[in-house]
Design an enzyme around this catalytic site. Structure first.
Site: not given
Ligand code: PRP
Length: 198
Positions: A53, A109, A113, A162, A169
């Site tokens: 998503k 995208e 990662d 982070f 998210d």
């Protein structure tokens, strides 16, 4: 709490320690990428493919700055076991609706990662024999990269921290922040409370 950020962006931003990439920087870079895509694919009608998503914010903004005809479609994936996930193997839970045989495909995208997911999905799309298959990634996290994948269009390198926002998210939250922000340590530690949403 960073009062200035909360004042500007509201309560969702209360767990943000620092803005890493601002809304304006994202808007400018997306506009540049959209312009480059419009030039590079001039005279063609590429299919932009995204994986739900996280990509939906980038896809919506990118589509609005591309000024040539394009089509858009989405894949949705779900992880198998942790072991399979470690190999980048994902299960397609929603396939493309547009046949891509002979089409120019641009895979869009939000973040790369390890590169495993992208590698797996690109292999799957390649089997359908598109005329071309290129990749556009807005956020590149090079620290954990296991596979090098040529990125035709790239937005920003992200630090090995982070971060959330603009599609990224923590347990489904913070995606709708319009910038990339560093979560404070407290929010990361206490992320269990995020499961309550009523
Ligand atoms: C993100 C992103 C890629 C994947 C990249 O999705 O959209 O699919 O992670 O990671 P990798 O390079 O290590 O394989 P995520 O699993 O966070 O799902 P989401 O888009 O629904 O948030």
């Amino acid at each position: 709490m960073n009062d200035a950020i909360v004042q500007e962006y509201g309560p969702l931003a209360r767990d943000i320690h620092e803005v890493v990439i601002s809304e304006a920087e994202i808007r400018q870079r997306v506009a540049e990428i959209g312009k480059a895509i419009s030039t590079d694919y001039s005279g063609k009608c590429p299919v932009l493919v995204g994986v739900l998503k996280g990509v939906l914010f980038l896809m919506a903004d990118l589509l609005r700055v591309i000024n040539i005809p394009v089509e858009v479609d989405f894949l949705a994936v779900s992880s198998y076991s942790a072991e399979a996930r470690n190999k980048g193997m994902v299960r397609l839970v929603k396939d493309l609706e547009i046949p891509i045989y002979g089409r120019h495909v641009l895979f869009v995208e939000d973040v790369i990662d390890t590169g495993l997911t992208l590698n797996y999905l690109l292999s799957s799309l390649r089997e359908r024999q598109p005329a071309s298959l290129e990749v556009c990634v807005l956020f590149n996290k090079p620290a954990h990269r296991l596979l090098e994948i040529p990125l035709r269009y790239k937005g920003f390198d992200l630090p090995d921290r982070f971060v959330v926002g603009y599609g990224l998210d923590l347990r489904e939250r913070y995606r709708n922040l319009p910038f990339i922000g560093l979560l404070n340590a407290e929010a990361i530690k206490n992320h269990d409370h995020l499961s309550e949403c009523s």
